[in-house]
Write an enzyme that holds these catalytic residues in place. Structure first.
Site, PDB file in Angstrom:
ATOM      1  N   HIS A 117      -7.621 -58.806 -21.432  1.00 22.01           N
ATOM      2  CA  HIS A 117      -8.899 -59.342 -21.917  1.00 22.01           C
ATOM      3  C   HIS A 117     -10.083 -58.458 -21.531  1.00 22.01           C
ATOM      4  O   HIS A 117     -11.230 -58.839 -21.733  1.00 22.01           O
ATOM      5  CB  HIS A 117      -9.137 -60.756 -21.383  1.00 22.01           C
ATOM      6  CG  HIS A 117      -8.322 -61.794 -22.081  1.00 22.01           C
ATOM      7  ND1 HIS A 117      -8.653 -62.299 -23.316  1.00 22.01           N
ATOM      8  CD2 HIS A 117      -7.167 -62.409 -21.721  1.00 22.01           C
ATOM      9  CE1 HIS A 117      -7.754 -63.199 -23.687  1.00 22.01           C
ATOM     10  NE2 HIS A 117      -6.837 -63.281 -22.742  1.00 22.01           N
TER      11      HIS A 117
ATOM     12  N   SER B 282      -7.694 -64.988 -18.042  1.00 20.92           N
ATOM     13  CA  SER B 282      -7.773 -65.397 -19.441  1.00 20.92           C
ATOM     14  C   SER B 282      -8.243 -66.836 -19.637  1.00 20.92           C
ATOM     15  O   SER B 282      -8.678 -67.187 -20.728  1.00 20.92           O
ATOM     16  CB  SER B 282      -6.422 -65.193 -20.117  1.00 20.92           C
ATOM     17  OG  SER B 282      -5.402 -65.812 -19.384  1.00 20.92           O
TER      18      SER B 282
ATOM     19  N   LYS C  17      -5.336 -58.260 -28.821  1.00 19.64           N
ATOM     20  CA  LYS C  17      -6.581 -59.005 -28.584  1.00 19.64           C
ATOM     21  C   LYS C  17      -7.737 -58.221 -29.202  1.00 19.64           C
ATOM     22  O   LYS C  17      -7.859 -58.213 -30.423  1.00 19.64           O
ATOM     23  CB  LYS C  17      -6.719 -59.299 -27.100  1.00 19.64           C
ATOM     24  CG  LYS C  17      -5.679 -60.347 -26.701  1.00 19.64           C
ATOM     25  CD  LYS C  17      -5.723 -60.834 -25.309  1.00 19.64           C
ATOM     26  CE  LYS C  17      -4.753 -61.981 -25.139  1.00 19.64           C
ATOM     27  NZ  LYS C  17      -3.875 -61.829 -23.981  1.00 19.64           N
TER      28      LYS C  17
HETATM   29  C1  LIG Z   1      -2.557 -62.216 -23.755  1.00 19.44           C
HETATM   30  C2  LIG Z   1      -2.117 -61.595 -22.489  1.00 19.44           C
HETATM   31  C3  LIG Z   1      -0.903 -60.909 -22.422  1.00 19.44           C
HETATM   32  C4  LIG Z   1       0.055 -60.874 -23.575  1.00 19.44           C
HETATM   33  O1  LIG Z   1      -0.342 -59.993 -24.564  1.00 19.44           O
HETATM   34  P1  LIG Z   1       0.438 -60.027 -25.957  1.00 19.44           P
HETATM   35  O2  LIG Z   1       0.186 -58.693 -26.526  1.00 19.44           O
HETATM   36  O3  LIG Z   1      -0.117 -61.141 -26.758  1.00 19.44           O
HETATM   37  O4  LIG Z   1       1.888 -60.229 -25.639  1.00 19.44           O
HETATM   38  C5  LIG Z   1      -0.569 -60.299 -21.229  1.00 19.44           C
HETATM   39  N1  LIG Z   1      -1.380 -60.371 -20.163  1.00 19.44           N
HETATM   40  C6  LIG Z   1      -2.548 -61.029 -20.175  1.00 19.44           C
HETATM   41  C7  LIG Z   1      -3.408 -61.061 -18.965  1.00 19.44           C
HETATM   42  C8  LIG Z   1      -2.946 -61.671 -21.355  1.00 19.44           C
HETATM   43  O5  LIG Z   1      -4.100 -62.337 -21.379  1.00 19.44           O
END
Ligand SMILES: *Cc1c(COP(=O)(O)O)cnc(C)c1O
Length: 393
Positions: free
Chosen positions: A209, A181, A240
């Site tokens: 992502h 990320s 996301k």
């Molecule tokens: C953003 C992210 C999460 C968390 O996701 P949320 O739904 O915002 O809790 C988990 N793992 C990775 C790799 C992320 O980038």
């Protein structure tokens, strides 16, 4: 002297190191342009890859769900909080991801906390990429399994570790982010599949992502590499590219059945609300029908990344719409973000502990909602600010 006085010292230290996080308030829906503190700025920091956060079809679906189901699930799912909507989402997500089953949870963070401790315990070993997301790290810690960190995406080093250590454990879990990320690079999943098979590891990828971004029509990293059926567990988020909120685990029917019995965030925390779930279903429907938004996202990504490279910026290891603009020093990154904002470009500086010390950066997130003129505007502002700060010539 109060027992909480240490807090003042710690906050002052963060400020002195340029690591203090100033949180901006947004006063409009998410989109290409947003209102921040009364000002219209170009949004280069959200994870709204496909524009779903304010998409008319998702808004409509959320409205209708409120009319039919109200606003709250009113219980944990095992007691009385599973609605037909949650099951519909799980079924449609499974079809989209081409897996047997999925389990929906409150967030991607919760999905990792749900999955890892249910699979491994104190007699087991977890092989984890050193740059894995905080929620993977916390899930690993909660499991009380032995954690073996391997150097970022280094297949050779991982293999050496597995050869030496794998046999010490009852079970082995190999876990990685799909798309990292902060750097936007992609895990070497085909090699990880090979190693997981050879050393009998459970293989888990967190595709937060990658979904909506990689693979055919945004089906994620497993589809990107053509590895359907070869990765035991995919964890994902609906917050996301899907534009809403929530998380899920995708895999075999027995895995999902097992998690329904064992996963603590599933058993002891309420489900996502009906409007959220309905909006997520609408997003899955759109992605199932058309690849247009995902194609747009990649066109924008290629255009912006190429523009930044021509200007002389270092975009690190990026292979995706996550584009780090590497600056090194945390104070330089903060100053750069501040000046970009003065020119109406909103791009957040990221420093330690989110990224290693000395690798501070501006992280640019490209979206399908950006128009070509938006990207040209951003490139022009980056050029000006980059020159002012002596980052590019
Ligand atoms: C953003 C992210 C999460 C968390 O996701 P949320 O739904 O915002 O809790 C988990 N793992 C990775 C790799 C992320 O980038």
């Amino acid at each position: 002297m109060g027992v909480l006085d240490f807090i003042d010292t710690e906050l002052q230290e963060l400020q002195a190191q340029g690591l203090y996080i100033y949180i901006r308030t947004i006063e409009s829906p998410q989109g290409a342009w947003i209102t921040v503190q009364g000002r219209q700025v170009l949004n280069l920091c959200s994870n709204n890859y496909l524009g779903f956060a304010n998409h008319p079809a998702l808004r409509q679906a959320a409205h209708e769900a409120i009319e039919r189901f109200g606003v709250g699930p009113a219980a944990v799912r095992t007691i009385a909080g599973t609605m037909s909507l949650h099951l519909e989402l799980e079924r449609k997500l499974a079809e989209f991801k081409r897996v047997e089953a999925t389990l929906s949870l409150q967030s991607g963070f919760a999905a990792n906390l749900a999955t890892i401790p249910a699979l491994v315990g104190p007699e087991d070993g977890i092989f984890s990429d050193e740059l894995n997301h905080a929620s993977i790290i916390d899930g690993c810690r909660l499991s009380r399994a032995q954690i073996v960190r391997y150097p970022h995406c280094d297949v050779q080093a991982l293999e050496d570790l597995l050869r030496r250590e794998a046999s010490k454990y009852r079970r082995r879990l190999l876990v990685t982010d799909g798309v990292f990320s902060m750097d936007g690079d992609i895990a070497p999943l085909p090699e990880l599949v090979r190693l997981a098979r050879e050393y009998e590891c459970i293989l888990m990828v967190d595709d937060a992502h990658g979904e909506g971004v990689l693979g055919y029509g945004g089906r994620g990293i497993v589809d990107h590499f053509g590895l359907h059926g070869q990765v035991d567990i995919e964890v994902g988020t609906l917050s996301k590219a899907f534009g809403v909120v929530g998380g899920y685990v995708a895999g075999s029917a027995r895995l999902v059945e097992y998690l329904r019995q064992k996963a603590r965030p599933f058993l002891f925390s309420s489900a996502v609300t009906p409007p959220d779930v309905a909006a997520c279903i609408a997003a899955v429907d759109i992605l199932t029908e058309s690849t247009q938004l995902v194609e747009r996202l990649w066109e924008n990504t290629r255009y912006f990344k190429e523009g930044m490279r021509q200007l002389g910026f270092d975009t690190g290891r990026s292979q995706t719409p996550i584009i780090p603009v590497m600056l090194g020093d945390a104070r330089l990154a903060t100053e750069c973000s501040k000046r970009l904002f003065e020119h109406n470009v909103f791009a957040q500086a990221i420093g330690y502990p989110t990224v290693p010390r000395g690798q501070a950066r501006i992280r640019v997130m490209i979206s399908a909602v950006h128009a070509r003129e938006d990207l040209d505007f951003a490139l022009e502002v980056f050029r000006r600010v980059g020159r002012e700060l002596g980052v590019v010539s």
